[in-house]
Design an enzyme around this catalytic site. Structure first.
Site, PDB file in Angstrom:
ATOM      1  N   ASP A  65     -12.657   0.390   1.572  1.00 19.09           N
ATOM      2  CA  ASP A  65     -12.834   1.773   2.017  1.00 19.09           C
ATOM      3  C   ASP A  65     -12.203   2.717   0.995  1.00 19.09           C
ATOM      4  OD1 ASP A  65     -10.162   1.164   2.593  1.00 19.09           O
ATOM      5  OD2 ASP A  65     -10.666   0.710   4.677  1.00 19.09           O
ATOM      6  N   ASP A  67     -10.025   6.049   0.669  1.00 24.93           N
ATOM      7  CA  ASP A  67      -9.185   7.027   1.370  1.00 24.93           C
ATOM      8  C   ASP A  67      -8.797   8.141   0.413  1.00 24.93           C
ATOM      9  OD1 ASP A  67      -9.300   5.438   3.613  1.00 24.93           O
ATOM     10  OD2 ASP A  67      -7.478   4.327   3.108  1.00 24.93           O
ATOM     11  N   ASP A 138       3.745   1.024   0.771  1.00 25.41           N
ATOM     12  CA  ASP A 138       4.377  -0.291   0.846  1.00 25.41           C
ATOM     13  C   ASP A 138       4.635  -0.940  -0.517  1.00 25.41           C
ATOM     14  OD1 ASP A 138       1.657  -0.577   0.432  1.00 25.41           O
ATOM     15  OD2 ASP A 138       1.371  -2.176   1.912  1.00 25.41           O
TER      16      ASP A 138
HETATM   17  P1  ATP Z   1      -7.290  -3.388   2.178  1.00 22.90           P
HETATM   18  O1  ATP Z   1      -8.087  -3.602   0.941  1.00 22.90           O
HETATM   19  O2  ATP Z   1      -6.948  -4.640   2.903  1.00 22.90           O
HETATM   20  O3  ATP Z   1      -7.814  -2.299   3.081  1.00 22.90           O
HETATM   21  P2  ATP Z   1      -5.219  -1.495   1.668  1.00 22.90           P
HETATM   22  O4  ATP Z   1      -4.098  -1.485   0.664  1.00 22.90           O
HETATM   23  O5  ATP Z   1      -6.242  -0.421   1.513  1.00 22.90           O
HETATM   24  O6  ATP Z   1      -5.865  -2.912   1.622  1.00 22.90           O
HETATM   25  P3  ATP Z   1      -4.792  -0.475   4.297  1.00 22.90           P
HETATM   26  O7  ATP Z   1      -4.266  -1.190   5.489  1.00 22.90           O
HETATM   27  O8  ATP Z   1      -6.187   0.010   4.310  1.00 22.90           O
HETATM   28  O9  ATP Z   1      -4.560  -1.448   3.084  1.00 22.90           O
HETATM   29  O10 ATP Z   1      -3.779   0.707   4.021  1.00 22.90           O
HETATM   30  C1  ATP Z   1      -4.069   1.773   3.131  1.00 22.90           C
HETATM   31  C2  ATP Z   1      -2.820   2.163   2.361  1.00 22.90           C
HETATM   32  O11 ATP Z   1      -1.822   2.636   3.254  1.00 22.90           O
HETATM   33  C3  ATP Z   1      -2.154   1.042   1.585  1.00 22.90           C
HETATM   34  O12 ATP Z   1      -2.737   0.862   0.329  1.00 22.90           O
HETATM   35  C4  ATP Z   1      -0.722   1.502   1.498  1.00 22.90           C
HETATM   36  O13 ATP Z   1      -0.555   2.434   0.458  1.00 22.90           O
HETATM   37  C5  ATP Z   1      -0.528   2.246   2.815  1.00 22.90           C
HETATM   38  N1  ATP Z   1       0.085   1.397   3.861  1.00 22.90           N
HETATM   39  C6  ATP Z   1      -0.550   0.632   4.782  1.00 22.90           C
HETATM   40  N2  ATP Z   1       0.319   0.017   5.591  1.00 22.90           N
HETATM   41  C7  ATP Z   1       1.542   0.402   5.213  1.00 22.90           C
HETATM   42  C8  ATP Z   1       2.875   0.133   5.667  1.00 22.90           C
HETATM   43  N3  ATP Z   1       3.096  -0.707   6.693  1.00 22.90           N
HETATM   44  N4  ATP Z   1       3.906   0.736   5.026  1.00 22.90           N
HETATM   45  C9  ATP Z   1       3.695   1.576   3.996  1.00 22.90           C
HETATM   46  N5  ATP Z   1       2.474   1.862   3.519  1.00 22.90           N
HETATM   47  C10 ATP Z   1       1.407   1.304   4.105  1.00 22.90           C
HETATM   48 MG    MG Z   2      -7.844  -0.139   2.975  1.00 26.47          MG
END
Ligand code: ATP
Ligand code: MG
Length: 435
Positions: A65, A67, A138
């Protein structure tokens, strides 16, 4: 600098990586996400692509996705996009809708709320600067921003270097950040496993330290994160790393004796990793297995080992014995994670039909009573994973008729006694109460 206290100190100066020095091309950004970025930018707001999409694009992977992060407030974003709505209570963000159900999420930069609080999972939802937004994320590789104003990467946390060196590193002090939100332990392991990166020494130490704190998180969150790991397309490498970091046994201590240590554990772990590789293949082909089937597969080698010595007589009797064993033991193995009830139920139903894998004489047909069950198709899928062709045992869809080919008996209708009974007269009732 401590990320949770970042807003009290001088804002860090980001490293700006100009377009010519990185490989993130607009060609690979979703056109609707680009529209959102450009419109915010045209109206004078900061507009960054943020989070996992920047990481994935820099790695040449396709993001799940896209963002967007901005300094515009949710109501300002909402006004710019007719096709949008504001959601979220704890932290309001805007969803912009596009054709085909596509959603681009736009979040206002935020910061950790109360820097002095040591509260685990404290609510971190006040608006902040781009720097603060990076510091609350994170992992460094998840905290990079792509600036639509000049197509540069804005890096407050050293994420670009970590990406180049294939390192997964917590933003700030891993120890503090993982304690504040133990789900970050799972996220660190997920990302390392998924892209084959190495956990830095500090981050790995914090994984080890805080993996025992999952119980501080809502059980539903842990369950959802685990399902993301199992269904995210890298379950095999996740399982391997979750074993090596022991995160698997913090989530499911019940599995340690089967996959973690002792004679035969390595073999069983190899089996479960192989099953997860098949689960990954199905995800890659766009045909993921149902959650219940994946959960059943996760426990299968453990369940089989636990059943060692269990006598399974031929045919139906063996199936019944195995069904009873599954009902008693599978929920117990899975208990530490609060899997959804319907998922667990179906995992039991489908695993129970795997008896022929363990019976010496399974019989060559399954009765129609079984093949008609709603869960039979899922059981066939579990069979496919485990190497059992249940469909071939389905007896071609026909149940045996009763000896002599008896017709189905018609149910005789009982007379409806209630309808016939007359309601007691009101006057009688009154009388009886009075007497
Ligand atoms: P994916 O490809 O699995 O979606 P992602 O990194 O985009 O991986 P998401 O769960 O969509 O993961 O979260 C989007 C963003 O939000 C992450 O890249 C991170 O920067 C932030 N994030 C998500 N969860 C946390 C957390 N528990 N603590 C701090 N930041 C977080
Ligand atoms: Mg994501």
């Amino acid at each position: 600098m401590h990320p949770e206290t970042s807003h009290q100190q001088q804002p860090p100066v980001p490293r700006i990586i100009p377009r010519r020095e990185h490989n993130l091309s607009r060609k690979n950004i979703d056109p609707d996400a680009l529209k959102v970025l450009y419109r915010l930018h045209r109206h004078g707001f900061k507009a960054y692509l943020v989070g996992g999409s920047v990481r994935d694009l820099l790695l040449g992977r396709r993001p799940k996705d896209f963002d967007v992060g901005t300094d515009a407030r949710p109501n300002q974003v909402y006004k710019l996009f007719r096709n949008s709505r504001i959601i979220g209570r704890r932290f309001r963000l805007v969803q912009v809708f596009f054709r085909g159900g596509k959603i681009i999420e736009v979040s206002t930069f935020r910061r950790a709320a109360d820097p002095d609080s040591d509260e685990v999972l404290g609510s971190n939802n006040t608006f902040g600067t781009a720097a603060e937004d990076a510091m609350r994320r994170d992992l460094t590789i998840n905290a990079l921003f792509y600036d639509i104003a000049d197509f540069s990467i804005v890096d407050y946390v050293g994420g670009m270097e970590d990406l180049q060196n294939q390192l997964v590193r917590a933003v700030g002090d891993a120890d503090v950040r993982f304690h504040r939100d133990p789900v970050r332990v799972l996220r660190a392991v997920r990302h390392a496993a998924r892209i084959g990166f190495t956990l830095t020494r500090d981050t790995r130490a914090a994984v080890n330290e805080h993996r025992r704190e999952f119980s501080l998180c809502p059980t539903s969150r842990i369950r959802d994160e685990l399902m993301r790991d199992l269904q995210g397309g890298s379950a095999a490498s996740w399982l391997d790393l979750a074993h090596r970091t022991k995160v698997l046994y913090s989530l499911l201590p019940t599995l340690e004796d089967y996959y973690g240590r002792g004679p035969g554990a390595a073999k069983r772990r190899g089996q479960v990793i192989e099953l997860m590789a098949k689960v990954d293949q199905a995800v890659a082909q766009g045909q993921p297995y149902p959650d219940a089937v994946v959960v059943a597969a996760l426990f299968w080698p453990a369940l089989v080992h636990k059943a060692k010595g269990l006598e399974l007589p031929p045919g139906r009797a063996g199936r019944v014995t195995w069904g009873g064993f599954v009902r008693e033991n599978l929920p117990a193995l899975a208990r530490p994670v609060a899997f959804a009830k319907r998922v667990m139920e179906r995992a039991c139903q489908t695993s129970a039909l795997m008896a022929p894998m363990l019976q010496e004489s399974p019989g060559d047909r399954l009765p129609k009573k079984i093949t008609d069950k709603g869960y039979f198709p899922d059981a066939c899928l579990l069979g496919d994973l485990l190497g059992l062709n249940l469909r071939a045992m389905a007896g071609h869809g026909q149940a045996k008729t009763k000896p002599g080919g008896a017709k189905r008996r018609r149910r005789r209708r009982r007379p409806n006694r209630r309808r016939r009974r007359r309601p007691p007269a009101k006057s009688n009732q009154a009388n009886s109460t009075a007497s």
